[in-house]
Motif scaffolding. Structure first.
Motif, PDB file in Angstrom:
ATOM      1  N   SER A 191     -19.177  45.840 -22.456  1.00  0.00           N
ATOM      2  CA  SER A 191     -17.922  46.090 -23.162  1.00  0.00           C
ATOM      3  C   SER A 191     -18.020  47.414 -23.900  1.00  0.00           C
ATOM      4  CB  SER A 191     -17.616  44.978 -24.154  1.00  0.00           C
ATOM      5  OG  SER A 191     -16.449  45.332 -24.905  1.00  0.00           O
ATOM      6  N   VAL A 192     -17.064  48.308 -23.636  1.00  0.00           N
ATOM      7  CA  VAL A 192     -17.027  49.600 -24.321  1.00  0.00           C
ATOM      8  C   VAL A 192     -15.814  49.697 -25.246  1.00  0.00           C
ATOM      9  CG1 VAL A 192     -18.452  50.844 -22.657  1.00  0.00           C
ATOM     10  CG2 VAL A 192     -15.983  50.674 -22.264  1.00  0.00           C
ATOM     11  N   ALA A 193     -15.188  48.542 -25.533  1.00  0.00           N
ATOM     12  CA  ALA A 193     -14.073  48.491 -26.478  1.00  0.00           C
ATOM     13  C   ALA A 193     -14.593  48.770 -27.885  1.00  0.00           C
ATOM     14  CB  ALA A 193     -13.401  47.121 -26.430  1.00  0.00           C
ATOM     15  N   LEU A 194     -13.705  49.212 -28.752  1.00  0.00           N
ATOM     16  CA  LEU A 194     -14.111  49.565 -30.107  1.00  0.00           C
ATOM     17  C   LEU A 194     -14.440  48.363 -30.982  1.00  0.00           C
ATOM     18  CD1 LEU A 194     -11.603  52.486 -30.779  1.00  0.00           C
ATOM     19  CD2 LEU A 194     -14.044  52.649 -30.234  1.00  0.00           C
ATOM     20  N   TYR A 195     -13.959  47.179 -30.596  1.00  0.00           N
ATOM     21  CA  TYR A 195     -14.274  45.976 -31.367  1.00  0.00           C
ATOM     22  C   TYR A 195     -14.227  44.765 -30.440  1.00  0.00           C
ATOM     23  CZ  TYR A 195      -9.153  45.707 -31.582  1.00  0.00           C
ATOM     24  OH  TYR A 195      -7.821  45.674 -31.256  1.00  0.00           O
ATOM     25  N   PRO A 196     -14.921  43.676 -30.799  1.00  0.00           N
ATOM     26  CA  PRO A 196     -14.949  42.485 -29.950  1.00  0.00           C
ATOM     27  C   PRO A 196     -13.551  41.914 -29.730  1.00  0.00           C
ATOM     28  CG  PRO A 196     -16.594  42.338 -31.689  1.00  0.00           C
ATOM     29  CD  PRO A 196     -15.731  43.524 -31.992  1.00  0.00           C
ATOM     30  N   ASN A 197     -13.330  41.373 -28.558  1.00  0.00           N
ATOM     31  CA  ASN A 197     -12.066  40.729 -28.176  1.00  0.00           C
ATOM     32  C   ASN A 197     -10.853  41.655 -28.260  1.00  0.00           C
ATOM     33  OD1 ASN A 197     -13.430  38.237 -27.753  1.00  0.00           O
ATOM     34  ND2 ASN A 197     -13.405  37.930 -29.963  1.00  0.00           N
ATOM     35  N   ALA A 198     -11.079  42.947 -28.146  1.00  0.00           N
ATOM     36  CA  ALA A 198      -9.961  43.901 -28.131  1.00  0.00           C
ATOM     37  C   ALA A 198      -9.126  43.663 -26.879  1.00  0.00           C
ATOM     38  CB  ALA A 198     -10.484  45.332 -28.140  1.00  0.00           C
ATOM     39  N   PRO A 199      -7.808  43.822 -26.970  1.00  0.00           N
ATOM     40  CA  PRO A 199      -6.996  43.688 -25.759  1.00  0.00           C
ATOM     41  C   PRO A 199      -7.343  44.812 -24.776  1.00  0.00           C
ATOM     42  CG  PRO A 199      -5.663  44.494 -27.592  1.00  0.00           C
ATOM     43  CD  PRO A 199      -7.009  44.169 -28.143  1.00  0.00           C
ATOM     44  N   VAL A 200      -7.070  44.570 -23.529  1.00  0.00           N
ATOM     45  CA  VAL A 200      -7.338  45.576 -22.501  1.00  0.00           C
ATOM     46  C   VAL A 200      -6.610  46.858 -22.868  1.00  0.00           C
ATOM     47  CG1 VAL A 200      -6.953  46.170 -20.081  1.00  0.00           C
ATOM     48  CG2 VAL A 200      -7.746  43.891 -20.695  1.00  0.00           C
ATOM     49  N   GLY A 201      -7.286  47.991 -22.708  1.00  0.00           N
ATOM     50  CA  GLY A 201      -6.671  49.265 -23.051  1.00  0.00           C
ATOM     51  C   GLY A 201      -7.673  50.363 -23.343  1.00  0.00           C
ATOM     52  N   THR A 202      -8.954  50.080 -23.190  1.00  0.00           N
ATOM     53  CA  THR A 202      -9.969  51.111 -23.396  1.00  0.00           C
ATOM     54  C   THR A 202      -9.958  52.116 -22.252  1.00  0.00           C
ATOM     55  OG1 THR A 202     -11.319  49.600 -24.693  1.00  0.00           O
ATOM     56  CG2 THR A 202     -12.448  51.481 -23.740  1.00  0.00           C
ATOM     57  N   THR A 203      -9.757  51.651 -21.032  1.00  0.00           N
ATOM     58  CA  THR A 203      -9.641  52.455 -19.815  1.00  0.00           C
ATOM     59  C   THR A 203     -10.871  53.329 -19.536  1.00  0.00           C
ATOM     60  OG1 THR A 203      -7.257  52.509 -20.303  1.00  0.00           O
ATOM     61  CG2 THR A 203      -8.009  53.847 -18.462  1.00  0.00           C
ATOM     62  N   PRO A 204     -12.028  52.705 -19.299  1.00  0.00           N
ATOM     63  CA  PRO A 204     -13.191  53.502 -18.905  1.00  0.00           C
ATOM     64  C   PRO A 204     -12.944  54.152 -17.545  1.00  0.00           C
ATOM     65  CG  PRO A 204     -13.669  51.152 -18.713  1.00  0.00           C
ATOM     66  CD  PRO A 204     -12.317  51.277 -19.339  1.00  0.00           C
ATOM     67  N   ASN A 205     -13.197  55.474 -17.451  1.00  0.00           N
ATOM     68  CA  ASN A 205     -12.849  56.155 -16.203  1.00  0.00           C
ATOM     69  C   ASN A 205     -13.817  57.248 -15.762  1.00  0.00           C
ATOM     70  OD1 ASN A 205     -12.254  58.192 -17.978  1.00  0.00           O
ATOM     71  ND2 ASN A 205     -10.133  58.434 -17.348  1.00  0.00           N
ATOM     72  N   SER A 206     -14.926  57.418 -16.467  1.00  0.00           N
ATOM     73  CA  SER A 206     -15.932  58.386 -16.028  1.00  0.00           C
ATOM     74  C   SER A 206     -17.274  57.961 -16.590  1.00  0.00           C
ATOM     75  CB  SER A 206     -15.579  59.796 -16.509  1.00  0.00           C
ATOM     76  OG  SER A 206     -16.549  60.723 -16.077  1.00  0.00           O
ATOM     77  N   LEU A 207     -18.338  58.210 -15.823  1.00  0.00           N
ATOM     78  CA  LEU A 207     -19.686  57.801 -16.211  1.00  0.00           C
ATOM     79  C   LEU A 207     -20.647  58.970 -16.043  1.00  0.00           C
ATOM     80  CD1 LEU A 207     -19.795  54.440 -14.213  1.00  0.00           C
ATOM     81  CD2 LEU A 207     -19.258  54.715 -16.645  1.00  0.00           C
ATOM     82  N   ALA A 208     -21.660  59.022 -16.901  1.00  0.00           N
ATOM     83  CA  ALA A 208     -22.728  60.010 -16.766  1.00  0.00           C
ATOM     84  C   ALA A 208     -24.036  59.352 -17.158  1.00  0.00           C
ATOM     85  CB  ALA A 208     -22.462  61.225 -17.652  1.00  0.00           C
ATOM     86  N   LEU A 209     -25.104  59.724 -16.471  1.00  0.00           N
ATOM     87  CA  LEU A 209     -26.428  59.187 -16.732  1.00  0.00           C
ATOM     88  C   LEU A 209     -27.315  60.305 -17.278  1.00  0.00           C
ATOM     89  CD1 LEU A 209     -28.116  56.570 -16.350  1.00  0.00           C
ATOM     90  CD2 LEU A 209     -28.778  57.487 -14.114  1.00  0.00           C
TER      91      LEU A 209
END
Length: 190
Positions: free
Chosen positions: A115-133
């Motif tokens: 989960s990358v939302a800002l707080y637990p049980n946040a409604p859908v809306g964070t929209t992860p769309n890019s990753l880097a390692l």
């Protein structure tokens, strides 16, 4: 990996192509059932992963023949993908969730949702769309388009990743990448 082929997705054409770079022509085109988002070559160069944005899964193809090699169920709207440094895990950002799905490539199944939302049980809306390692393979960055943040995730413990925090960035981040030495990262804002 040998630089002889390029793989491309046709989002609205519902297809994936293999292109011979020496001959400068398409050598195989494969239709898919829903909109593909991106293609990623496996670390060993044997498998092509395709995130099926319109289908909630990752398709696998033989890199040489483009024959189907399986599929893996993930969350809605999978988009960016990146493989762990050891090649055992595939991280898949799912834009219509607040999570990055982590696939165990040995079993071809999703074993973790980060989960990358800002707080637990946040409604859908964070929209992860890019990753880097990170260069050492220990840290995953996740651009969260609708939260205007980049999540910093410790992925050293397989199936037990930990979000270390969020970095505020510009409006609608659409791409993130580490500097080669891992000392900083860069963000593209849409």
């Amino acid at each position: 990996p040998d630089g002889r082929r390029l793989y491309a997705v046709h989002v609205f054409g519902l297809a994936v192509s293999a292109i011979d770079l020496d001959a400068r022509k398409e050598i195989k085109k494969v239709g898919v059932a829903a909109e593909p988002y991106t293609a990623l070559m496996s670390a060993d160069g044997q498998t092509l992963f395709v995130s099926l944005w319109g289908g909630g899964k990752v398709l696998m193809f033989s890199a040489d023949t483009m024959e189907p090699a399986g599929e893996i169920a993930v969350g809605p709207h999978p988009n960016a993908m990146i493989q762990s440094k050891d090649g055992s895990r595939l991280f898949v950002a799912c834009a219509n969730t607040n999570a990055v799905w982590v696939v165990d490539l040995a079993t071809r199944s999703a074993k973790e949702q980060i989960s990358v939302a800002l707080y637990p049980n946040a409604p859908v809306g964070t929209t992860p769309n890019s990753l880097a390692l990170s260069p050492d393979g220990a840290t995953l960055l996740v651009a969260n388009a609708d939260n205007n943040t980049v999540a910093v995730v410790d992925i050293t413990k397989p199936w037990g990743s930990t979000v270390e925090g969020w970095v505020p960035v510009g409006w609608y981040p659409t791409s993130v990448m580490f500097a080669r030495d891992g000392s900083r990262f860069f963000v593209l804002n849409g």
